[in-house]
Design a protein around this motif. Structure first.
Motif, mmCIF file in Angstrom:
data_model
loop_
_atom_site.group_PDB
_atom_site.id
_atom_site.type_symbol
_atom_site.label_atom_id
_atom_site.label_comp_id
_atom_site.label_asym_id
_atom_site.label_seq_id
_atom_site.Cartn_x
_atom_site.Cartn_y
_atom_site.Cartn_z
ATOM 1 N N UNK A 163 0.769 -1.138 0.010
ATOM 2 C CA UNK A 163 0.188 0.110 -0.031
ATOM 3 C C UNK A 163 0.870 1.481 -0.094
ATOM 4 N N UNK A 164 1.827 1.294 0.797
ATOM 5 C CA UNK A 164 2.989 2.317 0.816
ATOM 6 C C UNK A 164 3.520 2.777 -0.446
ATOM 7 N N UNK A 165 3.944 1.492 -1.234
ATOM 8 C CA UNK A 165 4.764 2.072 -2.466
ATOM 9 C C UNK A 165 3.954 1.902 -3.610
ATOM 10 N N UNK A 166 2.553 1.312 -3.639
ATOM 11 C CA UNK A 166 1.468 1.571 -4.616
ATOM 12 C C UNK A 166 2.122 0.403 -5.719
ATOM 13 N N UNK A 167 2.805 -0.525 -5.343
ATOM 14 C CA UNK A 167 3.456 -1.868 -5.914
ATOM 15 C C UNK A 167 2.865 -3.075 -5.303
ATOM 16 N N UNK A 168 3.555 -3.945 -5.855
ATOM 17 C CA UNK A 168 3.586 -5.431 -5.381
ATOM 18 C C UNK A 168 4.628 -5.739 -4.567
ATOM 19 N N UNK A 169 4.045 -6.475 -3.533
ATOM 20 C CA UNK A 169 5.288 -7.197 -2.773
ATOM 21 C C UNK A 169 4.875 -8.721 -2.733
ATOM 22 N N UNK A 170 6.211 -9.498 -2.893
ATOM 23 C CA UNK A 170 6.268 -10.790 -2.948
ATOM 24 C C UNK A 170 7.122 -11.352 -2.056
ATOM 25 N N UNK A 171 6.535 -12.449 -0.992
ATOM 26 C CA UNK A 171 7.479 -12.883 -0.070
ATOM 27 C C UNK A 171 7.643 -14.307 -0.332
ATOM 28 N N UNK A 172 9.075 -14.643 -0.273
ATOM 29 C CA UNK A 172 9.252 -16.089 -0.905
ATOM 30 C C UNK A 172 9.589 -16.820 0.334
ATOM 31 N N UNK A 173 9.226 -18.129 0.273
ATOM 32 C CA UNK A 173 9.336 -19.149 1.361
ATOM 33 C C UNK A 173 8.625 -20.494 0.918
ATOM 34 N N UNK A 174 8.461 -21.362 1.800
ATOM 35 C CA UNK A 174 8.034 -22.446 1.573
ATOM 36 C C UNK A 174 6.515 -22.101 0.873
ATOM 37 N N UNK A 175 5.684 -21.381 1.340
ATOM 38 C CA UNK A 175 4.685 -20.836 0.585
ATOM 39 C C UNK A 175 5.148 -19.404 -0.002
ATOM 40 N N UNK A 176 4.592 -19.209 -1.219
ATOM 41 C CA UNK A 176 4.874 -17.633 -1.592
ATOM 42 C C UNK A 176 3.763 -16.975 -1.462
ATOM 43 N N UNK A 177 3.943 -15.535 -1.131
ATOM 44 C CA UNK A 177 2.628 -14.588 -1.046
ATOM 45 C C UNK A 177 3.124 -13.482 -2.107
#
Lengths: 281, 281, 281
Positions: A163-177
Motif C-alpha cells: 500500500x505504501x509503495x503502490x506496487x506489488x510485494x512478494x514474500x518468498x518461502x515454502x509458500x509464496x505470497x
C-alpha cells in the motif's frame, strides 16, 4: 477485482507463452554470486538478459530494456550509483522494475539504500520474510540472507508495504505470497532444494521483471512468474540426486515447462485482504 | 596463401594437441556473468586460466601470460584501467590478445573504449554480427548482446576491420566467419543451445587466445578454436535435455574432443575475399 | 598431543554432523571466478554462506559470522578495504578466519597484502605448494594459480609458517598436508578433476572456515574439512564423464556424504614434525 485461482493459472499459461514469444530484455543489476545463474534462468525461459551495472550505462540501458532488476546482494560503489541511475531512468521510461532488498535490515550500507529505493516506487519488491519486514521499516532483518521470520509474521508487513509503495510485494518461502495490499495470492509450489543452491530467490526476481514486461496486471504477472518458476523447480527436484543436479535440471525445466505442466502442478489460493491497513499501525 | 578446408582441419587437430601439451596460460579480463564458465572452458580444454583484472597487476601479468582476452561485458572502472595496462603490456611483450567488444555501439562507456582498444591492434576481434559492424564504426550495435544483424551484412565490415587492424576478425553466429581481410573461412558447426546459456560466445574468445598462443598462423588458430569449440558444442547438444544439461555436457565434451571427432563433424569452407577493400568505402 | 589417524577420522565424522546441525554462517570475501561455486559448496554441505565484500559492511558482518574466508583471487580496491576491515573485526570477535593467498608471490598488489594479512594471524592459511612457500616469504610464487612446487619442497615452509602465525597451514595438492608446525597430517584423497574445474581449491578454504566454526581444535577441524571435501570429490569423480559432470556431481556428493563414506574412503596419516624449526633458517 478479486481473481480466482483458475483465472490466475490461465493468465500464467498465457504470460509464459508471451515471454517466450516476445523475449523481453531484462536489465539486471545483481550480485556477483548469482549473476550467472540469473542470466541462465532468463535465457532458459526464453527471455533475454543483459547485466549492465556501471555508472553512465545503467541509466540509458534501463530506458530501452523491457524490465529491470535491482538486487542489493553485493552492492559495490559503482553498482550503487548504477542502481540509482537505472531506477530514475526506468521510472521516467515506464520500465517495470523489481527491487530485491537482499539482507536489508542486517547490513549498514545497503539498508539506507534499500529504503531509498523502496521510496522510489518499485513495481515489485521481492524478498524473504525477514527482508520484507525489514524493508518495511520493522525488524532487524535476520542474519544476512537467512529467512528467520515466517510468512504469518511477514504478511501484514507485506500488505502495508504494498500500500505504501503502490506496487506489488512478494514474500518468498515454502509458500509464496503476492500482494498489492488489498488482494493476496499464495503459491504452494517449489522445493527445499531452491534454498540449497545459491540464486534460488535472486533469479526469481529477474523472472518477475521478465513477466512484468509482458502485461500491466502486475499482481497477475508476479503470480505467473512465481508459478512458472516454482513448478519448474518442483519438477526438477523430482529428478535430482542433490543440489548440483537440481541446479542443472532446473534450467532444463525452465526451458521445457508448458501450460500442461502448470495446470497439472500449480497450487494457487486467493483471498481478499480486507484488513490490510491494520498492519500500518 | 589460400588454405584448403582440409589443411585447416588438420591444422585444427594439431593445434588442439598442442594446446593440451603446452597448457597455455590465458589471462582473462572478462565480465562477471561468464567469468566462471570461461575459466572452466579453458581448463576443460587443457589450457590454464587466470583472471587478473585489477590495475597494477594486469600489466605485469599480460607480459608473462601466453595469451590475453579483453572482454567488455561488465567494464568496471578498475577493469577499464586494467584492460589498457594489459593491452599495452601484451603489445610490448608480443602476447597475442583477443578483443571481445560486447555491446559496443549500444552503450556509451564501452563504445569509445572499444574503439580505443580496436585501434591498439588486437590480434583477434571476436563478436556477433552487430558488434563487428559497430566496432568497425558503422551500425548502432543492436540491443546489447543481441545479434540483430546477420552474417551477410557483417562480412564486408569484418573484412574491412581486419585490414584496418592488421589482425583477424571473427563473426559468431549460426555460421562463423573468420577473416584476415583477404581470405575468409566459414565454420558451419555449433548448436542454438550455445545462445541459450550465457558465455557461449564470451568463452570462445578465451579459447581463441589459447589457440593463438600455440602458433603464429592467426587465421588458422582462430579457425581451429572455433572448430574445436563448436564441434564440442554440437556433440554436447546431441546428448542434452535442455540448456542446463547442455552447459554441463559442453565442458565434458571440450575435455574429450579429439582429432577423430573433429574429422567426422567439422564443416569448413574457404574462399578468397578478393573484394575486401570494397567494404572500406 | 599427537593424534592418531583413527581419532582424526572419527573427529571428522562428528564435525560433519555438527556442521549440518548448526549450519555455521561463513562470511566469504572471495574472487569473482569461484564465488558461485563457493556458496554452493557451503550450502550443499549444510552450512550457510554470505558474500559480504564491501567496505563498512564487511567489518560488522565478520563479527557476527561463524567463520570468515579471505581469498585474494581478484582483489579489487573495495575488496582489499573490506578484507582489512573483516580481519580486524574477526580478530576482535574471535571469529576463526581462513586466508587463501591466491597467486601471492606472483603479482604485485596482492603480494604485500598477503604478507600483511599473514601477519594479522589467520586461524588457517590454505594454498598450493607455491603459494605457501611464497606467503612464507620465500619463492617466486609460480605462474599465478599454478602449483609448480611440490609438497616435499613446501612442507618445511608450511611448518615454519604455522609456527610463525600460531595458526594452521594447509597445503593442497595430490596429497594434502595440514600442520600446526609441530604435528602434521596428510590426507591422500581427492581426484585430479578438482584441478580441472575452477574453484576446487578456493571453495575448500570456505569449507575450512565452516568446520573451524564448530570446534576449537583447529588442526582437527582443518583435517576434517579436507577429508570431507576430498572424499566427496573422489566419489563424484567415480561417477563423472568429465569436468562438467564432475562439478555437478561434486555438489551432490557434498550433500550426501556421511560417516560411513568417510570411514570407507578416507586415507589419513599422521606424524610428529619434531624438526619443524629447521625450516626457519
Amino acid at each position: 477485482m478479486t481473481r480466482t485461482p483458475q483465472h490466475l493459472l490461465e493468465f500464467s499459461v498465457d504470460a509464459l507463452q508471451e515471454v517466450r514469444r516476445s523475449a523481453p530484455l531484462v536489465h539486471c543489476i545483481t550480485n556477483s554470486v548469482v549473476v550467472n545463474v540469473t542470466a541462465n534462468a532468463l535465457l532458459a525461459l526464453g527471455a533475454s538478459a543483459a547485466m549492465v551495472d556501471i555508472p553512465d550505462e545503467a541509466g540509458p540501458f534501463a530506458a530501452i530494456a523491457s524490465g529491470l532488476l535491482v538486487n542489493l546482494g553485493t552492492p559495490t560503489a559503482e553498482q550503487r550509483t548504477a542502481m540509482r541511475e537505472a531506477v530514475a531512468s526506468a521510472t521516467d521510461a515506464g520500465t517495470p522494475w523489481v527491487l530485491d532488498p537482499v539482507a536489508v535490515g542486517a547490513l549498514p550500507v545497503r539498508t539506507p539504500l534499500g529504503f531509498e529505493l523502496r521510496d522510489a516506487g518499485p513495481t515489485i519488491i521481492r524478498g524473504n520474510a525477514s527482508e520484507i519486514i525489514a524493508v518495511g521499516g520493522a525488524g532487524a532483518g535476520g542474519r544476512g540472507v537467512d529467512a528467520d521470520d515466517d510468512l504469518a509474521a511477514a504478511e501484514p508487513h507485506a500488505r502495508a508495504l504494498a500500500l505504501r509503495t503502490g506496487g506489488i510485494v512478494a514474500v518468498s518461502g515454502p509458500v509464496d505470497l503476492v500482494t498489492d495490499g488489498r488482494e493476496s495470492v499464495r503459491i504452494s509450489n517449489g522445493t527445499p532444494l531452491l534454498t540449497q543452491v545459491t540464486g534460488g530467490g535472486c533469479a526469481l526476481g529477474a523472472v518477475m521483471a521478465a513477466f512484468a514486461a509482458v502485461d500491466d496486471d502486475r499482481l497477475a504477472t508476479t503470480v505467473a512468474a512465481i508459478t512458472v518458476y516454482t513448478v519448474a523447480a518442483q519438477r526438477a527436484a523430482a529428478r535430482a540426486s542433490g543440489p548440483g543436479s537440481f541446479a542443472v535440471g532446473f534450467l532444463d525445466a525452465l526451458a521445457e515447462i508448458d501450460g500442461d505442466a502448470l495446470r497439472r502442478t500449480a497450487v494457487l489460493a486467493t483471498d481478499a485482504a480486507t484488513d490490510a491497513t491494520d498492519a500500518t499501525s
